[in-house]
Design a protein around this motif. Structure first.
Motif, PDB file in Angstrom:
ATOM      1  N   ILE A   5      54.677  16.097  53.695  1.00 51.82           N
ATOM      2  CA  ILE A   5      54.383  14.704  53.330  1.00 51.82           C
ATOM      3  C   ILE A   5      53.369  14.668  52.196  1.00 51.82           C
ATOM      4  O   ILE A   5      53.494  13.870  51.258  1.00 51.82           O
ATOM      5  N   ASN A   6      52.370  15.538  52.257  1.00 55.35           N
ATOM      6  CA  ASN A   6      51.403  15.614  51.155  1.00 55.35           C
ATOM      7  C   ASN A   6      52.086  15.985  49.846  1.00 55.35           C
ATOM      8  O   ASN A   6      51.727  15.466  48.786  1.00 55.35           O
ATOM      9  N   PHE A   7      53.053  16.877  49.913  1.00 57.05           N
ATOM     10  CA  PHE A   7      53.765  17.267  48.694  1.00 57.05           C
ATOM     11  C   PHE A   7      54.561  16.092  48.125  1.00 57.05           C
ATOM     12  O   PHE A   7      54.604  15.903  46.907  1.00 57.05           O
ATOM     13  N   LEU A   8      55.192  15.295  48.975  1.00 61.35           N
ATOM     14  CA  LEU A   8      55.916  14.123  48.479  1.00 61.35           C
ATOM     15  C   LEU A   8      54.955  13.087  47.888  1.00 61.35           C
ATOM     16  O   LEU A   8      55.295  12.426  46.902  1.00 61.35           O
ATOM     17  N   LEU A   9      53.770  12.954  48.453  1.00 61.96           N
ATOM     18  CA  LEU A   9      52.769  12.058  47.863  1.00 61.96           C
ATOM     19  C   LEU A   9      52.341  12.565  46.488  1.00 61.96           C
ATOM     20  O   LEU A   9      52.216  11.787  45.536  1.00 61.96           O
ATOM     21  N   PHE A  10      52.106  13.869  46.372  1.00 59.32           N
ATOM     22  CA  PHE A  10      51.780  14.447  45.075  1.00 59.32           C
ATOM     23  C   PHE A  10      52.910  14.219  44.074  1.00 59.32           C
ATOM     24  O   PHE A  10      52.672  13.891  42.911  1.00 59.32           O
ATOM     25  N   THR A  11      54.146  14.374  44.537  1.00 62.66           N
ATOM     26  CA  THR A  11      55.292  14.214  43.654  1.00 62.66           C
ATOM     27  C   THR A  11      55.393  12.792  43.125  1.00 62.66           C
ATOM     28  O   THR A  11      55.729  12.586  41.957  1.00 62.66           O
ATOM     29  N   THR A  47      59.691  17.367  37.192  1.00 66.33           N
ATOM     30  CA  THR A  47      59.663  16.232  38.114  1.00 66.33           C
ATOM     31  C   THR A  47      60.888  16.237  39.014  1.00 66.33           C
ATOM     32  O   THR A  47      60.779  15.999  40.224  1.00 66.33           O
ATOM     33  N   MET A  48      62.044  16.527  38.447  1.00 67.15           N
ATOM     34  CA  MET A  48      63.276  16.580  39.235  1.00 67.15           C
ATOM     35  C   MET A  48      63.187  17.688  40.291  1.00 67.15           C
ATOM     36  O   MET A  48      63.566  17.478  41.447  1.00 67.15           O
ATOM     37  N   MET A  49      62.663  18.848  39.917  1.00 66.60           N
ATOM     38  CA  MET A  49      62.548  19.945  40.881  1.00 66.60           C
ATOM     39  C   MET A  49      61.549  19.619  41.982  1.00 66.60           C
ATOM     40  O   MET A  49      61.754  19.983  43.144  1.00 66.60           O
ATOM     41  N   PHE A  50      60.470  18.924  41.640  1.00 63.92           N
ATOM     42  CA  PHE A  50      59.508  18.511  42.659  1.00 63.92           C
ATOM     43  C   PHE A  50      60.144  17.570  43.672  1.00 63.92           C
ATOM     44  O   PHE A  50      59.934  17.702  44.873  1.00 63.92           O
ATOM     45  N   TRP A  51      60.922  16.582  43.195  1.00 70.57           N
ATOM     46  CA  TRP A  51      61.573  15.658  44.125  1.00 70.57           C
ATOM     47  C   TRP A  51      62.570  16.398  45.008  1.00 70.57           C
ATOM     48  O   TRP A  51      62.654  16.142  46.213  1.00 70.57           O
ATOM     49  N   GLY A  53      62.595  19.638  45.879  1.00 67.80           N
ATOM     50  CA  GLY A  53      61.868  20.467  46.831  1.00 67.80           C
ATOM     51  C   GLY A  53      61.176  19.650  47.907  1.00 67.80           C
ATOM     52  O   GLY A  53      61.144  20.038  49.081  1.00 67.80           O
ATOM     53  N   GLY A  54      60.643  18.502  47.530  1.00 70.83           N
ATOM     54  CA  GLY A  54      59.929  17.670  48.484  1.00 70.83           C
ATOM     55  C   GLY A  54      60.818  17.081  49.559  1.00 70.83           C
ATOM     56  O   GLY A  54      60.501  17.148  50.751  1.00 70.83           O
ATOM     57  N   PHE A  55      61.938  16.495  49.148  1.00 71.87           N
ATOM     58  CA  PHE A  55      62.764  15.863  50.173  1.00 71.87           C
ATOM     59  C   PHE A  55      63.495  16.902  51.018  1.00 71.87           C
ATOM     60  O   PHE A  55      63.703  16.694  52.222  1.00 71.87           O
ATOM     61  N   ILE A  56      63.832  18.058  50.456  1.00 75.33           N
ATOM     62  CA  ILE A  56      64.457  19.111  51.257  1.00 75.33           C
ATOM     63  C   ILE A  56      63.450  19.680  52.263  1.00 75.33           C
ATOM     64  O   ILE A  56      63.782  19.893  53.440  1.00 75.33           O
ATOM     65  N   CYS A  72      58.068   8.561  62.821  1.00 82.57           N
ATOM     66  CA  CYS A  72      59.287   9.328  62.577  1.00 82.57           C
ATOM     67  C   CYS A  72      60.237   8.559  61.654  1.00 82.57           C
ATOM     68  O   CYS A  72      60.834   9.135  60.756  1.00 82.57           O
ATOM     69  N   ASN A  73      60.349   7.256  61.877  1.00 81.08           N
ATOM     70  CA  ASN A  73      61.225   6.441  61.031  1.00 81.08           C
ATOM     71  C   ASN A  73      60.740   6.414  59.585  1.00 81.08           C
ATOM     72  O   ASN A  73      61.537   6.492  58.654  1.00 81.08           O
ATOM     73  N   VAL A  74      59.440   6.312  59.387  1.00 79.23           N
ATOM     74  CA  VAL A  74      58.883   6.319  58.033  1.00 79.23           C
ATOM     75  C   VAL A  74      59.126   7.666  57.363  1.00 79.23           C
ATOM     76  O   VAL A  74      59.456   7.735  56.173  1.00 79.23           O
ATOM     77  N   ALA A  75      58.993   8.746  58.103  1.00 75.79           N
ATOM     78  CA  ALA A  75      59.247  10.075  57.533  1.00 75.79           C
ATOM     79  C   ALA A  75      60.712  10.230  57.143  1.00 75.79           C
ATOM     80  O   ALA A  75      61.022  10.798  56.092  1.00 75.79           O
ATOM     81  N   LYS A  76      61.617   9.709  57.965  1.00 76.73           N
ATOM     82  CA  LYS A  76      63.042   9.787  57.628  1.00 76.73           C
ATOM     83  C   LYS A  76      63.374   8.943  56.408  1.00 76.73           C
ATOM     84  O   LYS A  76      64.184   9.343  55.564  1.00 76.73           O
ATOM     85  N   VAL A  77      62.744   7.786  56.296  1.00 70.64           N
ATOM     86  CA  VAL A  77      62.953   6.954  55.111  1.00 70.64           C
ATOM     87  C   VAL A  77      62.375   7.637  53.874  1.00 70.64           C
ATOM     88  O   VAL A  77      62.927   7.522  52.776  1.00 70.64           O
ATOM     89  N   SER A  78      61.284   8.365  54.041  1.00 69.38           N
ATOM     90  CA  SER A  78      60.713   9.122  52.921  1.00 69.38           C
ATOM     91  C   SER A  78      61.685  10.179  52.412  1.00 69.38           C
ATOM     92  O   SER A  78      61.780  10.411  51.203  1.00 69.38           O
ATOM     93  N   VAL A  79      62.412  10.798  53.318  1.00 72.42           N
ATOM     94  CA  VAL A  79      63.436  11.763  52.917  1.00 72.42           C
ATOM     95  C   VAL A  79      64.520  11.054  52.107  1.00 72.42           C
ATOM     96  O   VAL A  79      64.952  11.540  51.050  1.00 72.42           O
ATOM     97  N   ALA A  80      64.934   9.887  52.572  1.00 70.02           N
ATOM     98  CA  ALA A  80      65.986   9.146  51.866  1.00 70.02           C
ATOM     99  C   ALA A  80      65.528   8.720  50.476  1.00 70.02           C
ATOM    100  O   ALA A  80      66.273   8.858  49.497  1.00 70.02           O
ATOM    101  N   PHE A  81      64.314   8.209  50.363  1.00 66.81           N
ATOM    102  CA  PHE A  81      63.814   7.796  49.052  1.00 66.81           C
ATOM    103  C   PHE A  81      63.584   8.990  48.132  1.00 66.81           C
ATOM    104  O   PHE A  81      63.796   8.893  46.919  1.00 66.81           O
TER     105      PHE A  81
END
Length: 91
Positions: A5-11, A47-51, A53-56, A72-81
């Motif tokens: 989650i921290n990595f997605l925030l950084f991204t 930027t594309m590689m960060f996104w 890597g982050g969602f995977i 859990c729902n917010v984390a799953k939505v974060s994967v989708a976004f």
């Protein structure tokens, strides 16, 4: 908070900085050395590689957990976004 989650925030912050850089380059507000086409391509590619890597990474992390509720729902939505942002970069 988990590393994924921290990595997605950084991204997302990195993506805002990259968008600012690309916008300034498109408006010819940067010196020619900074607006090099390879530098622009590299910024967008990183930027594309960060996104990607982050969602995977977050999807793999969530697949091995038993989670429920709003967190859990917010984390799953974060994967989708994250996947949508990655897809927007490859299009």
């Amino acid at each position: 908070m988990c590393v994924e989650i921290n990595f997605l925030l950084f991204t997302s912050v990195f993506s805002l900085l990259t968008t600012t850089y690309l916008t300034l380059a498109a408006l010819n507000k940067l010196p020619s050395i900074a607006a090099n086409r390879f530098a622009l391509l590299a910024a967008d590619a990183v930027t594309m590689m960060f996104w990607f890597g982050g969602f995977i990474a977050l999807a793999v992390f969530l697949s091995s957990r038993v989670c429920f509720g709003n967190v859990c729902n917010v984390a799953k939505v974060s994967v989708a976004f994250g996947a949508l942002n990655w897809y927007a970069h490859i299009r």
